[in-house]
Design a protein around this motif. Structure first.
Motif, PDB file in Angstrom:
ATOM      1  N   ASP A 261       0.807  -1.223   0.000  1.00  0.00           N
ATOM      2  CA  ASP A 261       0.000   0.000   0.000  1.00  0.00           C
ATOM      3  C   ASP A 261       0.838   1.270   0.000  1.00  0.00           C
ATOM      4  O   ASP A 261       0.312   2.374  -0.131  1.00  0.00           O
ATOM      5  CB  ASP A 261      -0.921   0.011   1.231  1.00  0.00           C
ATOM      6  CG  ASP A 261      -1.878  -1.168   1.244  1.00  0.00           C
ATOM      7  OD1 ASP A 261      -2.352  -1.547   0.159  1.00  0.00           O
ATOM      8  OD2 ASP A 261      -2.133  -1.717   2.328  1.00  0.00           O
ATOM      9  N   ASN A 262       2.144   1.110   0.190  1.00  0.00           N
ATOM     10  CA  ASN A 262       3.023   2.273   0.276  1.00  0.00           C
ATOM     11  C   ASN A 262       4.359   1.906  -0.373  1.00  0.00           C
ATOM     12  O   ASN A 262       5.184   1.237   0.241  1.00  0.00           O
ATOM     13  CB  ASN A 262       3.235   2.670   1.746  1.00  0.00           C
ATOM     14  CG  ASN A 262       3.861   4.039   1.889  1.00  0.00           C
ATOM     15  OD1 ASN A 262       3.803   4.866   0.982  1.00  0.00           O
ATOM     16  ND2 ASN A 262       4.491   4.280   3.023  1.00  0.00           N
ATOM     17  N   GLY A 263       4.542   2.307  -1.614  1.00  0.00           N
ATOM     18  CA  GLY A 263       5.740   1.914  -2.349  1.00  0.00           C
ATOM     19  C   GLY A 263       5.463   1.891  -3.829  1.00  0.00           C
ATOM     20  O   GLY A 263       4.847   2.807  -4.363  1.00  0.00           O
ATOM     21  N   GLY A 264       5.867   0.792  -4.503  1.00  0.00           N
ATOM     22  CA  GLY A 264       5.575   0.694  -5.924  1.00  0.00           C
ATOM     23  C   GLY A 264       6.603  -0.115  -6.683  1.00  0.00           C
ATOM     24  O   GLY A 264       7.424  -0.831  -6.092  1.00  0.00           O
ATOM     25  N   VAL A 279       4.206   1.872 -11.100  1.00  0.00           N
ATOM     26  CA  VAL A 279       3.108   1.992 -10.135  1.00  0.00           C
ATOM     27  C   VAL A 279       3.636   2.657  -8.873  1.00  0.00           C
ATOM     28  O   VAL A 279       4.700   2.292  -8.378  1.00  0.00           O
ATOM     29  CB  VAL A 279       2.520   0.615  -9.770  1.00  0.00           C
ATOM     30  CG1 VAL A 279       1.276   0.792  -8.886  1.00  0.00           C
ATOM     31  CG2 VAL A 279       2.179  -0.197 -11.005  1.00  0.00           C
ATOM     32  N   SER A 280       2.898   3.627  -8.374  1.00  0.00           N
ATOM     33  CA  SER A 280       3.231   4.263  -7.104  1.00  0.00           C
ATOM     34  C   SER A 280       2.046   4.122  -6.159  1.00  0.00           C
ATOM     35  O   SER A 280       0.895   4.279  -6.558  1.00  0.00           O
ATOM     36  CB  SER A 280       3.558   5.748  -7.309  1.00  0.00           C
ATOM     37  OG  SER A 280       3.853   6.377  -6.075  1.00  0.00           O
ATOM     38  N   VAL A 290      -0.849  14.312  -0.435  1.00  0.00           N
ATOM     39  CA  VAL A 290       0.336  13.468  -0.316  1.00  0.00           C
ATOM     40  C   VAL A 290       0.316  12.343  -1.335  1.00  0.00           C
ATOM     41  O   VAL A 290       1.366  11.859  -1.768  1.00  0.00           O
ATOM     42  CB  VAL A 290       0.459  12.913   1.120  1.00  0.00           C
ATOM     43  CG1 VAL A 290      -0.666  11.928   1.425  1.00  0.00           C
ATOM     44  CG2 VAL A 290       1.815  12.252   1.324  1.00  0.00           C
ATOM     45  N   THR A 291      -0.854  11.905  -1.767  1.00  0.00           N
ATOM     46  CA  THR A 291      -0.934  10.785  -2.712  1.00  0.00           C
ATOM     47  C   THR A 291      -0.622  11.218  -4.144  1.00  0.00           C
ATOM     48  O   THR A 291      -0.522  10.377  -5.027  1.00  0.00           O
ATOM     49  CB  THR A 291      -2.331  10.134  -2.686  1.00  0.00           C
ATOM     50  OG1 THR A 291      -3.297  11.054  -3.221  1.00  0.00           O
ATOM     51  CG2 THR A 291      -2.731   9.738  -1.283  1.00  0.00           C
ATOM     52  N   LEU A 292      -0.480  12.511  -4.388  1.00  0.00           N
ATOM     53  CA  LEU A 292      -0.145  12.983  -5.728  1.00  0.00           C
ATOM     54  C   LEU A 292       1.315  12.688  -6.079  1.00  0.00           C
ATOM     55  O   LEU A 292       1.703  12.722  -7.231  1.00  0.00           O
ATOM     56  CB  LEU A 292      -0.403  14.482  -5.846  1.00  0.00           C
ATOM     57  CG  LEU A 292      -1.834  14.955  -5.607  1.00  0.00           C
ATOM     58  CD1 LEU A 292      -1.933  16.467  -5.795  1.00  0.00           C
ATOM     59  CD2 LEU A 292      -2.817  14.249  -6.519  1.00  0.00           C
ATOM     60  N   THR A 293       2.129  12.386  -5.061  1.00  0.00           N
ATOM     61  CA  THR A 293       3.549  12.134  -5.269  1.00  0.00           C
ATOM     62  C   THR A 293       3.782  10.778  -5.922  1.00  0.00           C
ATOM     63  O   THR A 293       3.254   9.763  -5.454  1.00  0.00           O
ATOM     64  CB  THR A 293       4.303  12.173  -3.925  1.00  0.00           C
ATOM     65  OG1 THR A 293       4.134  13.450  -3.327  1.00  0.00           O
ATOM     66  CG2 THR A 293       5.791  11.906  -4.129  1.00  0.00           C
ATOM     67  N   ASN A 294       4.573  10.775  -6.987  1.00  0.00           N
ATOM     68  CA  ASN A 294       5.008   9.523  -7.607  1.00  0.00           C
ATOM     69  C   ASN A 294       6.315   9.119  -6.928  1.00  0.00           C
ATOM     70  O   ASN A 294       7.388   9.652  -7.238  1.00  0.00           O
ATOM     71  CB  ASN A 294       5.203   9.704  -9.109  1.00  0.00           C
ATOM     72  CG  ASN A 294       5.590   8.413  -9.806  1.00  0.00           C
ATOM     73  OD1 ASN A 294       5.875   7.401  -9.167  1.00  0.00           O
ATOM     74  ND2 ASN A 294       5.610   8.438 -11.121  1.00  0.00           N
ATOM     75  N   HIS A 295       6.238   8.177  -6.001  1.00  0.00           N
ATOM     76  CA  HIS A 295       7.409   7.798  -5.211  1.00  0.00           C
ATOM     77  C   HIS A 295       8.485   7.112  -6.041  1.00  0.00           C
ATOM     78  O   HIS A 295       9.632   6.999  -5.588  1.00  0.00           O
ATOM     79  CB  HIS A 295       6.983   6.879  -4.065  1.00  0.00           C
ATOM     80  CG  HIS A 295       6.110   7.549  -3.050  1.00  0.00           C
ATOM     81  ND1 HIS A 295       6.568   8.541  -2.207  1.00  0.00           N
ATOM     82  CD2 HIS A 295       4.796   7.383  -2.751  1.00  0.00           C
ATOM     83  CE1 HIS A 295       5.584   8.959  -1.427  1.00  0.00           C
ATOM     84  NE2 HIS A 295       4.503   8.281  -1.745  1.00  0.00           N
ATOM     85  N   MET A 296       8.146   6.661  -7.234  1.00  0.00           N
ATOM     86  CA  MET A 296       9.133   5.976  -8.061  1.00  0.00           C
ATOM     87  C   MET A 296      10.167   6.927  -8.656  1.00  0.00           C
ATOM     88  O   MET A 296      11.193   6.478  -9.181  1.00  0.00           O
ATOM     89  CB  MET A 296       8.443   5.179  -9.173  1.00  0.00           C
ATOM     90  CG  MET A 296       7.510   4.092  -8.667  1.00  0.00           C
ATOM     91  SD  MET A 296       8.302   2.873  -7.560  1.00  0.00           S
ATOM     92  CE  MET A 296       7.882   3.524  -5.926  1.00  0.00           C
ATOM     93  N   VAL A 297       9.918   8.221  -8.583  1.00  0.00           N
ATOM     94  CA  VAL A 297      10.900   9.190  -9.075  1.00  0.00           C
ATOM     95  C   VAL A 297      11.406  10.081  -7.944  1.00  0.00           C
ATOM     96  O   VAL A 297      12.005  11.122  -8.184  1.00  0.00           O
ATOM     97  CB  VAL A 297      10.313  10.046 -10.225  1.00  0.00           C
ATOM     98  CG1 VAL A 297      10.041   9.181 -11.440  1.00  0.00           C
ATOM     99  CG2 VAL A 297       9.047  10.775  -9.799  1.00  0.00           C
ATOM    100  N   GLN A 298      11.169   9.629  -6.694  1.00  0.00           N
ATOM    101  CA  GLN A 298      11.625  10.368  -5.522  1.00  0.00           C
ATOM    102  C   GLN A 298      12.699   9.558  -4.788  1.00  0.00           C
ATOM    103  O   GLN A 298      12.599   8.330  -4.701  1.00  0.00           O
ATOM    104  CB  GLN A 298      10.461  10.648  -4.574  1.00  0.00           C
ATOM    105  CG  GLN A 298       9.337  11.465  -5.182  1.00  0.00           C
ATOM    106  CD  GLN A 298       9.786  12.841  -5.620  1.00  0.00           C
ATOM    107  OE1 GLN A 298      10.470  13.539  -4.876  1.00  0.00           O
ATOM    108  NE2 GLN A 298       9.402  13.237  -6.828  1.00  0.00           N
TER     109      GLN A 298
END
Length: 584
Positions: A261-264, A279-280, A290-298
């Motif tokens: 649920d938190n990752g990708g 997938v993020s 906060v859910t607008l953030t694509n964690h795969m590019v952070q």
């Protein structure tokens, strides 16, 4: 004398107020009728809109498709349009009822409650074919139309990839000062590809049905409905992505099933270095910023994934003596604290079992040879980034396909290179080390290709409305130094050993339908959950099939307890599902 003075003051005040009102009226009706206020409101158009009812068939904004031309956001669906004035006139409702297989009573009932044009499609149990639309329009009933309408796909995929749009009149006018034709209500891209390609996606004109009404909603000029269409043969454009819709769907389903649920994850085509799926998590929710953030590019803490960099540096500097053994009963600082009991291990088995002491020792030796060796090696592997496609596109000198991508970093302070404990923590991907999942995927793809580095693409082409090519995105090399083919070959063997070694951290993948090469990682995040348990970033990154690499995959779960992580299970399922898909 005093009363006369007061009279003059009061009179002057009223004259000034009257002058202001007159100026305001003139401003509204004569001066800025087509560009009123900071929002640039077209008052003439707005006055017309107040006496207009319309059905927007296509908003005119550009669209996104996957690599096979499948729509990623919208679908064109046969729809029935009924204008509300029908309830006040006599019309052949029975004929329409027979065509659309909906009772005349239901059609009349729905119209009776409507104040705006009624649009019926499959979600309303009105299933129409191309032939049905032709028959509906041949009836030539005023206010009844069969149309193909653009509508959102119910089960959307790749939401963080595509991004969102929204209204912001001030930003619109600032960003596009020369586009006075754009309504202040025009949607602009806020995140993802919608943001990156916004200027190309801006609408030229909507396609719509409309008619004019009086104050009571009755037809103003009879029951004639106008069809207004964009006649431009080139716009709106289509952005053709590298995403494979089927694979993207599989990726999202797997993470859902494994409760990540938190990752990708990021999945690359090794040969082309194109993103097939990304997938993020958490899922995108406009109401939760906060859910607008694509964690795969952070940037995230990578943990032992980063040992791949230390190993590459050791190989490049000749520190990879196959016979040398390291005391893996010691912790990362070379202390015996009873937490490790792996005994004496070679470099190869140290990597397979992820022995911390081996890689802190090597990092210290590398720093003695070259103060910048760790960051230079990370750059050679294409890890630090930004690694997303960038280059010249028309008047853009540095256009970025992934504008939200952030660079990774290794050192928080240059002085840490002289502090042994800081070097040791850095060697195992902690301290200040943060890299993006996209960068990790690129590192694995680079190794799989024998050291060849390229920028990562997520868009192939921009196509005009008529299907001709507007712009193609070439494959761009990453210009920095790269690892040698020999280093890449040795890294490939070590990454495979992580899986084949009976005690390797990737031994779970020995039963995968494809041979897998990769590296695990567990990084402390400095956070605890409500129960006081330490939270980690759990990773597995690699490529497959090992002997003929086709895919590079990274899966990460953030802020999870080690026991609950679904990282390895997700990686395993993606490999299995891709194997099944390729056999079809």
């Amino acid at each position: 004398m005093i009363s006369r003075k007061r009279f003059i003051i009061v009179g002057t005040f009223f004259l000034m107020a009257l002058f202001f009102i007159l100026y305001r009226l003139a401003d509204i009706q004569l001066i800025h009728t087509e560009s009123f206020s900071k929002k640039g409101v077209n008052l003439v158009q707005e006055s017309v809109n107040q006496r207009t009812q319309e059905v927007v068939i296509d908003d005119g904004r550009g669209r996104f498709v996957d690599k096979n031309g499948e729509s990623l956001r919208n679908k064109v669906e046969p729809s029935l349009v009924l204008f509300p004035f029908l309830k006040d006139i006599t019309w052949p409702v029975e004929e329409l009822s027979d065509l659309v297989n909906v009772s005349s009573y239901e059609l009349k009932s729905r119209l009776q409650d409507s104040t705006e044009p009624l649009v019926l499609s499959s979600k309303d149990n009105v299933n129409l074919s191309n032939i049905d639309l032709e028959k509906i329009n041949k009836l030539e009933i005023p206010g009844v139309f069969g149309i193909y309408r653009q509508s959102p796909i119910e089960e959307t995929i790749g939401e963080h990839i595509i991004g969102i749009t929204g209204e912001n009149a001030e930003v619109l006018r600032t960003k596009y000062p020369d586009r006075e034709d754009l309504s202040y209500k025009t949607q602009i891209g806020l995140t993802g590809l919608e943001k990156a390609f916004d200027e190309f996606l801006l609408p030229d004109e909507e396609t719509k049905l409309l008619y004019h009404v009086d104050g009571d909603g009755n037809p103003l000029f009879g029951v004639n409905v106008k069809y207004i269409a964009d006649s431009n043969p080139f716009y709106p454009v289509t952005v053709k992505t590298t995403i494979d819709k089927d694979i993207q769907g599989i990726a999202e389903e797997v993470l859902e099933k494994q409760k990540v649920d938190n990752g990708g994850l990021v999945l690359l085509d090794v040969e082309t270095n194109e993103i097939l799926a990304m997938v993020s998590k958490p899922e995108l929710d406009r109401s939760a910023g906060v859910t607008l953030t694509n964690h795969m590019v952070q940037p995230l803490f990578p943990g032992s994934i980063f040992k791949t960099v230390i190993l590459a540096g050791a190989i490049e500097y000749g520190l990879d003596d196959a016979t040398r053994e390291f005391n893996c009963n010691l912790n990362l600082y070379g202390e015996s604290d009873g937490g490790q009991d792996d005994g004496m291990l070679t470099l190869a088995r140290s990597f397979a079992k992820s022995c911390n002491y081996t890689f802190t020792t090597l990092a210290e030796e590398l720093i003695e040879k070259d103060n910048n060796v760790i960051e230079n090696t990370a750059e050679k592997l294409g890890l630090l980034g930004p690694v997303g496609w960038s280059g010249k596109v028309f008047h853009y000198q540095n256009f970025k396909q992934l504008p939200d991508e952030r660079s990774g970093k290794i050192w928080g302070d240059e002085k840490d290179k002289k502090v042994q404990r800081a070097i040791d923590q850095t060697a195992i991907g902690q301290k200040d080390v943060k890299v993006t999942p996209l960068g990790v995927a690129n590192m694995m793809a680079t190794i799989a290709r024998g050291g060849h580095k390229e920028q990562i693409k997520i868009v192939e082409n921009i196509l005009y409305k008529n299907g001709t090519n507007m712009f193609s995105f070439t494959s761009n090399l990453l210009e920095e130094e790269k690892i040698s083919p020999l280093t890449a070959s040795k890294l490939q063997k070590q990454l495979r050993l992580v899986v084949t070694d009976p005690e390797g951290t990737g031994r779970r993948f020995q039963t995968s339908p494809y041979e897998v090469s990769g590296k695990s990682g567990t990084a402390q995040t400095g956070k605890k959950n409500e129960q006081g348990q330490t939270l980690y970033n759990k990773w597995f990154a690699g490529y497959f099939p090992s002997s003929n690499p086709k895919y590079a995959l990274v899966v990460v779960e953030m802020d999870t307890t080690s026991a609950e992580a679904g990282t390895n299970a997700s990686f395993y399922d993606i490999v299995a599902d891709l194997s099944k898909l390729n056999k079809q």
